[in-house]
Design a protein around this motif. Sequence first.
Motif, PDB file in Angstrom:
ATOM      1  N   GLY A 239    -117.200   5.290  43.763  1.00  0.00           N
ATOM      2  CA  GLY A 239    -116.272   6.419  43.744  1.00  0.00           C
ATOM      3  C   GLY A 239    -115.117   6.171  42.804  1.00  0.00           C
ATOM      4  O   GLY A 239    -115.233   5.437  41.824  1.00  0.00           O
ATOM      5  N   GLY A 240    -113.987   6.819  43.079  1.00  0.00           N
ATOM      6  CA  GLY A 240    -112.810   6.657  42.227  1.00  0.00           C
ATOM      7  C   GLY A 240    -112.428   7.944  41.531  1.00  0.00           C
ATOM      8  O   GLY A 240    -112.567   9.039  42.091  1.00  0.00           O
ATOM      9  N   ASN A 241    -111.969   7.815  40.297  1.00  0.00           N
ATOM     10  CA  ASN A 241    -111.496   8.974  39.535  1.00  0.00           C
ATOM     11  C   ASN A 241    -112.614   9.553  38.674  1.00  0.00           C
ATOM     12  O   ASN A 241    -113.391   8.810  38.063  1.00  0.00           O
ATOM     13  CB  ASN A 241    -110.323   8.567  38.639  1.00  0.00           C
ATOM     14  CG  ASN A 241    -109.141   8.074  39.440  1.00  0.00           C
ATOM     15  OD1 ASN A 241    -108.811   8.634  40.480  1.00  0.00           O
ATOM     16  ND2 ASN A 241    -108.486   7.009  38.963  1.00  0.00           N
ATOM     17  N   LEU A 242    -112.648  10.878  38.607  1.00  0.00           N
ATOM     18  CA  LEU A 242    -113.681  11.556  37.833  1.00  0.00           C
ATOM     19  C   LEU A 242    -113.101  12.850  37.285  1.00  0.00           C
ATOM     20  O   LEU A 242    -112.349  13.542  37.972  1.00  0.00           O
ATOM     21  CB  LEU A 242    -114.881  11.855  38.732  1.00  0.00           C
ATOM     22  CG  LEU A 242    -116.133  12.466  38.087  1.00  0.00           C
ATOM     23  CD1 LEU A 242    -116.757  11.490  37.102  1.00  0.00           C
ATOM     24  CD2 LEU A 242    -117.152  12.836  39.165  1.00  0.00           C
TER      25      LEU A 242
ATOM     26  N   ALA B 221    -118.499  12.563  48.684  1.00  0.00           N
ATOM     27  CA  ALA B 221    -117.259  11.837  48.388  1.00  0.00           C
ATOM     28  C   ALA B 221    -116.734  11.000  49.552  1.00  0.00           C
ATOM     29  O   ALA B 221    -116.287   9.864  49.344  1.00  0.00           O
ATOM     30  CB  ALA B 221    -116.186  12.815  47.905  1.00  0.00           C
ATOM     31  N   PRO B 222    -116.755  11.500  50.798  1.00  0.00           N
ATOM     32  CA  PRO B 222    -116.206  10.692  51.896  1.00  0.00           C
ATOM     33  C   PRO B 222    -116.956   9.389  52.137  1.00  0.00           C
ATOM     34  O   PRO B 222    -116.418   8.465  52.755  1.00  0.00           O
ATOM     35  CB  PRO B 222    -116.336  11.619  53.113  1.00  0.00           C
ATOM     36  CG  PRO B 222    -116.485  12.990  52.559  1.00  0.00           C
ATOM     37  CD  PRO B 222    -117.205  12.820  51.269  1.00  0.00           C
TER      38      PRO B 222
ATOM     39  N   GLY C 162    -113.543   6.759  47.910  1.00  0.00           N
ATOM     40  CA  GLY C 162    -113.415   8.198  47.960  1.00  0.00           C
ATOM     41  C   GLY C 162    -113.536   8.783  46.565  1.00  0.00           C
ATOM     42  O   GLY C 162    -114.087   8.154  45.661  1.00  0.00           O
ATOM     43  N   LEU C 163    -113.027   9.985  46.376  1.00  0.00           N
ATOM     44  CA  LEU C 163    -113.152  10.649  45.077  1.00  0.00           C
ATOM     45  C   LEU C 163    -111.889  11.420  44.753  1.00  0.00           C
ATOM     46  O   LEU C 163    -111.373  12.180  45.580  1.00  0.00           O
ATOM     47  CB  LEU C 163    -114.347  11.610  45.084  1.00  0.00           C
ATOM     48  CG  LEU C 163    -114.645  12.356  43.779  1.00  0.00           C
ATOM     49  CD1 LEU C 163    -115.075  11.383  42.685  1.00  0.00           C
ATOM     50  CD2 LEU C 163    -115.721  13.424  43.988  1.00  0.00           C
TER      51      LEU C 163
ATOM     52  N   GLN D 294    -105.739  21.788  39.856  1.00  0.00           N
ATOM     53  CA  GLN D 294    -106.939  21.269  39.183  1.00  0.00           C
ATOM     54  C   GLN D 294    -107.462  19.976  39.806  1.00  0.00           C
ATOM     55  O   GLN D 294    -108.380  19.369  39.249  1.00  0.00           O
ATOM     56  CB  GLN D 294    -106.646  21.005  37.697  1.00  0.00           C
ATOM     57  CG  GLN D 294    -106.020  22.154  36.944  1.00  0.00           C
ATOM     58  CD  GLN D 294    -106.924  23.362  36.825  1.00  0.00           C
ATOM     59  OE1 GLN D 294    -106.620  24.442  37.344  1.00  0.00           O
ATOM     60  NE2 GLN D 294    -108.036  23.209  36.146  1.00  0.00           N
ATOM     61  N   HIS D 295    -106.906  19.565  40.921  1.00  0.00           N
ATOM     62  CA  HIS D 295    -107.257  18.256  41.480  1.00  0.00           C
ATOM     63  C   HIS D 295    -107.737  18.380  42.927  1.00  0.00           C
ATOM     64  O   HIS D 295    -107.094  19.034  43.751  1.00  0.00           O
ATOM     65  CB  HIS D 295    -106.058  17.307  41.425  1.00  0.00           C
ATOM     66  CG  HIS D 295    -105.454  17.171  40.064  1.00  0.00           C
ATOM     67  ND1 HIS D 295    -106.014  16.400  39.069  1.00  0.00           N
ATOM     68  CD2 HIS D 295    -104.345  17.738  39.524  1.00  0.00           C
ATOM     69  CE1 HIS D 295    -105.269  16.491  37.966  1.00  0.00           C
ATOM     70  NE2 HIS D 295    -104.263  17.299  38.229  1.00  0.00           N
ATOM     71  N   ILE D 296    -108.864  17.727  43.217  1.00  0.00           N
ATOM     72  CA  ILE D 296    -109.388  17.651  44.588  1.00  0.00           C
ATOM     73  C   ILE D 296    -109.489  16.177  44.958  1.00  0.00           C
ATOM     74  O   ILE D 296    -110.143  15.396  44.254  1.00  0.00           O
ATOM     75  CB  ILE D 296    -110.761  18.325  44.709  1.00  0.00           C
ATOM     76  CG1 ILE D 296    -110.687  19.789  44.253  1.00  0.00           C
ATOM     77  CG2 ILE D 296    -111.268  18.245  46.152  1.00  0.00           C
ATOM     78  CD1 ILE D 296    -112.037  20.497  44.219  1.00  0.00           C
ATOM     79  N   ILE D 297    -108.854  15.792  46.043  1.00  0.00           N
ATOM     80  CA  ILE D 297    -108.848  14.400  46.485  1.00  0.00           C
ATOM     81  C   ILE D 297    -109.482  14.309  47.871  1.00  0.00           C
ATOM     82  O   ILE D 297    -109.084  15.013  48.801  1.00  0.00           O
ATOM     83  CB  ILE D 297    -107.415  13.833  46.536  1.00  0.00           C
ATOM     84  CG1 ILE D 297    -106.787  13.865  45.135  1.00  0.00           C
ATOM     85  CG2 ILE D 297    -107.425  12.402  47.081  1.00  0.00           C
ATOM     86  CD1 ILE D 297    -105.314  13.478  45.117  1.00  0.00           C
ATOM     87  N   ILE D 298    -110.474  13.442  47.986  1.00  0.00           N
ATOM     88  CA  ILE D 298    -111.149  13.188  49.265  1.00  0.00           C
ATOM     89  C   ILE D 298    -111.159  11.689  49.499  1.00  0.00           C
ATOM     90  O   ILE D 298    -111.753  10.931  48.714  1.00  0.00           O
ATOM     91  CB  ILE D 298    -112.575  13.754  49.275  1.00  0.00           C
ATOM     92  CG1 ILE D 298    -112.553  15.263  49.026  1.00  0.00           C
ATOM     93  CG2 ILE D 298    -113.267  13.442  50.603  1.00  0.00           C
ATOM     94  CD1 ILE D 298    -113.925  15.886  48.877  1.00  0.00           C
ATOM     95  N   LYS D 299    -110.519  11.256  50.540  1.00  0.00           N
ATOM     96  CA  LYS D 299    -110.447   9.835  50.852  1.00  0.00           C
ATOM     97  C   LYS D 299    -111.688   9.391  51.624  1.00  0.00           C
ATOM     98  O   LYS D 299    -112.378  10.216  52.232  1.00  0.00           O
ATOM     99  CB  LYS D 299    -109.184   9.547  51.665  1.00  0.00           C
ATOM    100  CG  LYS D 299    -107.896   9.842  50.911  1.00  0.00           C
ATOM    101  CD  LYS D 299    -106.670   9.585  51.782  1.00  0.00           C
ATOM    102  CE  LYS D 299    -105.392   9.905  51.010  1.00  0.00           C
ATOM    103  NZ  LYS D 299    -104.172   9.692  51.844  1.00  0.00           N
TER     104      LYS D 299
END
Length: 406
Positions: A133-136, A154-155, A160-161, A194-199
């Motif tokens: 995962g990480g940054n994309l 992603a989870p 995460g992502l 513009q950003h979606i974060i899933i831990k």
Amino acid sequence: MMYALTPPTRLRGTIDLPTSKSISNRALLLSSLAGNTLPLSKIATCDDTTVMQKALQKDHHTIDIGAAGTAMRFLSAYFATQEGVWTLTGSARMKQRPIRLLVEALNAIGADIRYLEKTGFPPLKITGKALQGGNLTLEGNVSSQFISALLMIAPTMQQGLSLTLNGEIISQPYIHMTLKMMESFGVKAEWETQHIIIKPQPYHPTSFVVESDWSAASYWYGMAALMPDSDMTLIGLQKDSMQGDSKVVELFQLLGVHSEFTEHSVHIFSTGEKITFLSYDFVNQPDIAQTFAVTCCLLDIPFRFEGLKSLIIKETNRIAALKAELLKIGYIINDPEEGVLEWNGTKTSFNVPAVIETYDDHRMAMSLAIAALKHQIIIAHPEVVSKSYPNFWKDVEQVGFLIQPK
């Protein structure tokens, strides 16, 4: 096989619509990630969901998904996280539908996916494992199914992502649907511009009930628009639906169809009050564009539709198919630029009955079936509706159409 369609003198009936395959496929995958310990209710019964159900049983390591585009995209991501070596393949058309951007994105966050034939297209060899995962970063105008596929796994990723979407984000309702359903299974996400974060976090088993399909409803709205004094009830639709295609209520109001909601259905009837020109951007509802193109032509309402770039990589090139088949019943429509379809009212002579080709595309069959209310048509390969709406022809007969096999 071919069906000759003879319309009724008036439209009356109650239609028990199929449930949403978009929601069903997400529910099946999320339930699998959550451990499959609680029941899912009203899963759609159609080709696409059957493919998903069989694949998620993991009884075989070579999986043929046929023409199910959603399954190819979702399962590519899913099996990238599942231990083992998996092969995903499909129909001849599926092998022409690009998947490079999703494969590159998955490989960038730790997946091991390789092409078995043509680079950028199925079939795929997937060696499943835990993903880092990480940054994309992706362009926002990629298929929303690519984005949804990444979000749902992603989870499970070690980091995460954090997904950045550049530029215009198309088909946003489908991304909202995915995130809302993930929340139903216990996963929280953050979406800011513009950003979606899933831990990293676990999914939790949950019971889930699938609502009826607004894309399927669009064909009945189209018929209601064309038939004076029509009066039908569509079962299982929700006013506050998570489906972007529920936009049909607002758009068909412009074409003379009024909607009245009850707790578990919507009552639709024609008012005869319609606009004289329809301009709309279908970037968030591409699956109902065919219905509106056909309906507007039959109502003699010129139109300009934008946001249709994704139609060329669907089950068929739907832009080219619409142009060819509407020409057979006298309507000359144009695509003056990429992603645009328009009709200025130009017509031409044609032969009857017109044989409508369906291009192995369920939506071509169902959207052009509406034309039987105005023209003598024969639908070739009507069986393609099994992809999303297996009982479509039975429901058509129920409201009074005569169907004669040829």
